[in-house]
Design a protein around this motif. Structure first.
Motif, short mmCIF file in Angstrom:
data_model
loop_
_atom_site.label_atom_id
_atom_site.label_comp_id
_atom_site.label_asym_id
_atom_site.label_seq_id
_atom_site.Cartn_x
_atom_site.Cartn_y
_atom_site.Cartn_z
N VAL A 157 0.86 -1.18 0.00
CA VAL A 157 0.00 0.00 0.00
C VAL A 157 0.90 1.22 0.00
O VAL A 157 1.89 1.27 0.74
N ARG B 23 -0.53 9.03 6.88
CA ARG B 23 -1.41 8.13 6.13
C ARG B 23 -2.37 8.94 5.28
O ARG B 23 -3.54 9.07 5.61
N TYR C 276 -11.58 2.54 -3.65
CA TYR C 276 -12.29 3.58 -2.89
C TYR C 276 -13.51 2.95 -2.25
O TYR C 276 -14.41 2.47 -2.94
N TRP D 119 1.32 5.29 0.57
CA TRP D 119 0.74 6.43 1.25
C TRP D 119 1.59 7.67 1.03
O TRP D 119 2.81 7.59 0.87
N GLN E 101 -0.15 -3.52 6.76
CA GLN E 101 -1.10 -2.42 6.77
C GLN E 101 -2.43 -2.84 7.41
O GLN E 101 -2.99 -2.12 8.24
N ARG F 59 -7.30 4.87 -2.40
CA ARG F 59 -6.08 4.25 -1.88
C ARG F 59 -5.35 3.52 -3.00
O ARG F 59 -5.97 2.95 -3.89
N SER G 37 -9.51 10.29 -1.66
CA SER G 37 -9.76 9.14 -0.81
C SER G 37 -9.48 7.81 -1.50
O SER G 37 -9.81 6.76 -0.98
N SER H 123 -3.94 9.32 1.33
CA SER H 123 -4.03 8.66 0.03
C SER H 123 -3.35 9.53 -1.03
O SER H 123 -3.50 10.76 -1.03
#
Length: 801
Positions: free
Chosen positions: A55, A67, A92, A57, A261, A209, A207, A69
């Protein structure tokens, strides 16, 4: 040999039952906790090359935000400027509203970009996955359903494939149903509706990710280095984030493994439970070893007779191993059955916060673990009596002395482990009591809460939203049994990614970040919000009817924000509230602070109080809101009446997430309660096993010393002297174990402190209480055989020898 072992064990039902139950407790508890640990720590995630999933960030280091997006420019740059990704995708999460003949229902949904499903390789149970055209701008709206929703809402009818369903007031054609075992949700509860995130200029929002799979051979460290260079390019070229005066906020990037994560938060608790249950198994094994040693000594004459009749050492060893195998396998089988029920009980007691990708069950891996543990116990404790019996060949007095020493050493180990568990349980219990005594900042009694929301695709004007919620508030306030009603965000919602998270705000004449993290949680509320929650006013005033769309913008701040940024008084000061923005470059509306409200716990009771900004709903209306109602009686009695009011105003608007505020408070402390209960159970089990072990060893030792005690009493020793001797010998290993246990807990205090709330890991009151309780239990366990020893008749004892 097996038949003979069974007959031998059946002739000693007390010994056999004690050994089997001891093993069942130790192995069953270990199997249950192993099932949890396997899902959290060991088992590969159910995706191709899951070890390479990460992931990505963004961070604003000067604002203590780690953190965020990635914005659109960042996501494109991370893909185009580096060669570290095999593939990448955006996801999302959002709540979808399903309408139709089956009624109105809220369903967790996920928008996904084109690369996600090829990355995860799910296999539909029905239909297909999205095509490339369905990801294009203007493509036909398509949806894929979870198997759970397919069965629950559509009755498992395969004809749903190809049909249209209403999602957020828009028609979507169902093209597939995912297999029942597919999970990719990052929260408990699952994702029910999947839709393609179409390729539009707004396709990648704040928002969204970023999920990626590293290219073969690329390590996390290499990926981090490459992304750091790309982030510097993004910051210099696009300026994806600047403060209200154009200042740098410390733009950085961070790459995290997918497992860390979404499962990392549960690792510390899982490791603690794993250590606790291994400790119980060690105590159970020590008890079993003592039982077998005692049994070996008591069978000294039988063993000698077998040798005299020609039994070889191999034959005797095989006999011991067979008896141990029977005990281990029966105890393991009962333990495995108990583990199935134990896992179900743990999942019921758990705070239901585990992501669905952690599939916890007693599967073949857990059963294999049970078999391996049973085999190890079988071999180890088949050796113990065999070695004891061989030592007996060289003289019973020396063998008895050595067996006593071995038993005492095992008792010391049992006591040390039991004390460590008792102290850990005591610390967690005290921490939990401290947590439950925390003031949340409001009165949760007689509060009913729920969520209502307009469908995302239904056009909802500001005027419509404002009018709807004002009317809803008035109608709810008029229901019988309702003291007051309001709308707004709910406290104790948990699960935020940053303890410094929220929305940025600006201050007149101050550069961004000069006073630290300049973020606050923005809460749009209705009239009577503070009165309904019973949140105190510290300065200024609350919102009034005159704070409408045509009046000057106003805001209320909480004490945490006021004390940090306005030490000389907040009322009358101006603060910049962000407008809806893209790519984190926000304009600000300036508002006047008209009041300071008391602090409220936003995330959880054990989390720090966050800065809060409250704006009136009349000036900043949203399509969705929390509904809060203070009642005169039981709030649950009004659930149907409240839902009826909402549906009378809009039949398609769902009412969901219905809970009393007291239930939300209890949910917020679910994980501390869970770990306290589980570790407490293990501590009680350890204390019980230690007491049984001490009693057994002292009782056997006393029985072996019957002749010695008879001689002492014949030579004039009174009952008090005999009692002191037996108690001293029995408590000596206990005191050694207590010293070792105290030292062990002190050595692990730094690791354990992260699980405690306002309780030091070396709390002397807990250490002393646990040691005293264990000592009292040990004294009681020694006292029974010691008192029995004082009643020995010297003549009978000498005559029996």
């Amino acid at each position: 040999m097996l038949r003979q072992s069974l007959r031998t064990l059946l002739r000693s039902p007390g010994f056999s039952l004690a050994a089997i139950l001891t093993l069942a407790l130790g192995i069953g508890a270990n199997t249950a906790i192993f099932s949890v640990a396997d899902a959290i720590l060991f088992r590969p995630l159910p995706y191709p090359h899951a070890d390479r999933l990460v992931v990505v960030w963004n961070q604003l280091t000067k604002l203590e935000l780690d953190r965020l997006s990635p914005v659109a420019e960042s996501a494109r740059a991370y893909r185009s400027l580096t060669n570290i990704f095999d593939s990448s995708a955006g996801i999302y999460e959002l709540d979808r509203i399903l309408t139709g003949p089956a009624g109105t229902e809220r369903a967790p949904g996920m928008l996904v970009t084109e690369q996600l499903f090829p990355m995860l390789d799910p296999h539909p149970a029905l239909g297909r996955l999205f095509t490339a055209d369905e990801y294009r701008s203007g493509g036909d709206p398509a949806a894929i359903l979870s198997y759970a929703l397919f069965e629950r809402r559509y009755g498992g009818d395969a004809s749903i494939i190809g049909q249209s369903i209403a999602v957020d007031g828009r028609s979507y054609r169902v093209v597939g149903v995912l297999a029942p075992d597919f999970e990719f949700n990052i929260r408990a509860g699952g994702i029910d509706v999947w839709t393609p995130k179409q390729d539009t200029p707004q396709a990648w929002g704040n928002s969204t990710r970023m999920i990626a799979r590293l290219a073969p051979g690329v390590t996390l460290a290499q990926a981090q280095s490459a992304l750091d260079a790309a982030a510097r390019h993004v910051d210099e070229t696009y300026h994806p984030y600047r403060g209200p005066h154009g200042e740098d906020a410390g733009y950085r990037v961070k790459v995290v493994s997918f497992r860390d994560q979404f499962l990392g938060n549960f690792r510390a608790v899982t490791l603690m439970l794993l250590c606790a249950v291994v400790a119980v198994l060690l105590i159970a094994c020590a008890n079993l070893a003592n039982l077998l040693l005692v049994r070996a000594v008591s069978r000294e004459k039988e063993t000698a007779t077998r040798r005299a009749l020609g039994a070889s050492e191999a034959r005797l060893f095989a006999q011991w191993i067979t008896e141990s195998a029977v005990l281990s396998l029966v105890g393991g089988a009962i333990g495995a059955i108990a583990a199935v029920w134990g896992v179900k009980l743990m999942l019921r007691l758990s705070p239901a916060a585990l992501p669905g990708i952690a599939k916890i069950s007693v599967d073949l891996r857990a059963l294999a673990f049970t078999l391996v543990v049973s085999c190890i116990v079988c071999v180890l404790f088949g050796l113990a009596p065999s070695l004891a019996s061989r030592r007996m060949m060289w003289g019973s007095r020396g063998a008895t002395r050595q067996s006593r020493r071995a038993a005492s050493a095992l008792i010391a180990i049992e006591v040390a482990i039991a004390l460590m568990l008792m102290i850990s349980s005591g610390l967690l219990f005290k921490s939990f009591l401290r947590l439950t005594s925390v003031n949340p900042g409001f009165n949760p009694v007689h509060l009913l809460t729920m969520q209502v929301q307009f469908p995302a695709t239904r056009p909802v004007t500001v005027v419509r939203s404002r009018a709807f919620y004002a009317e809803l508030r008035d109608k709810l306030a008029g229901l019988p049994g309702v003291i007051s009603a309001t709308i707004g965000g709910l406290p104790l919602r948990g699960g935020v990614l940053n303890t410094h998270g929220g929305d940025p705000f600006a201050l007149r004449g101050r550069t961004y970040g000069s006073d630290g993290s300049q973020f606050a949680n923005l809460n749009t509320i209705g009239l009577d919000y503070f009165r309904t929650f019973e949140i105190p006013l510290r300065a200024g005033r609350f919102f009034v009817e005159g704070d409408g769309p045509d009046s000057s913008r106003v805001v209320i701040v909480n004490e945490a924000l006021a004390h940090k940024f306005f030490p000389n008084g907040a009322v009358g000061q101006e603060i910049g509230i962000p407008k809806p923005c893209r790519d984190m470059n926000c304009d600000f509306d300036w508002a006047t602070i008209v009041g300071v409200a008391g602090d409220v716990k936003t995330i959880a009771l054990d989390q720090p109080t966050l800065p809060m900004l409250f704006t009136p709903h009349a000036q900043n209306p949203f399509p969705g809101a929390g509904v809060i109602i203070r009642t005169a009686g039981d709030p649950n009695a009004l659930i149907h009446d409240v839902a009826a009011v909402v549906h009378s105003m809009d039949p398609e608007m769902p009412v969901f997430d219905v809970h009393t505020m007291e239930e939300r408070v209890q949910q917020s402390i679910g994980q501390p309660r869970f770990q306290t209960i589980i570790v407490g159970f293990f501590a009680i089990a350890a204390l019980f096993l230690a007491a049984v072990g001490i009693f057994g060893v002292v009782a056997h030792s006393t029985a072996q010393r019957t002749r010695e005690i008879g001689i002492r009493m014949a030579l004039g020793a009174d009952a008090t002297r005999v009692l002191e001797t037996v108690m001293r010998d029995g408590l000596r290993p206990v005191l050694l174990g207590i010293v070792l246990g105290l030292a062990g807990v002190a050595a692990l205090s730094r690791v354990f402190s992260s699980l405690l709330f306002k309780v030091p890991a070396t709390d002397p009151s807990i250490f002393l209480s646990a040691a005293m309780l264990l000592t009292l239990v040990a004294v009681a366990a020694c006292l029974i055989p010691a008192r029995r020893a004082t009643r020995v008749d010297p003549m009978i004892a000498l005559r029996s020898e």
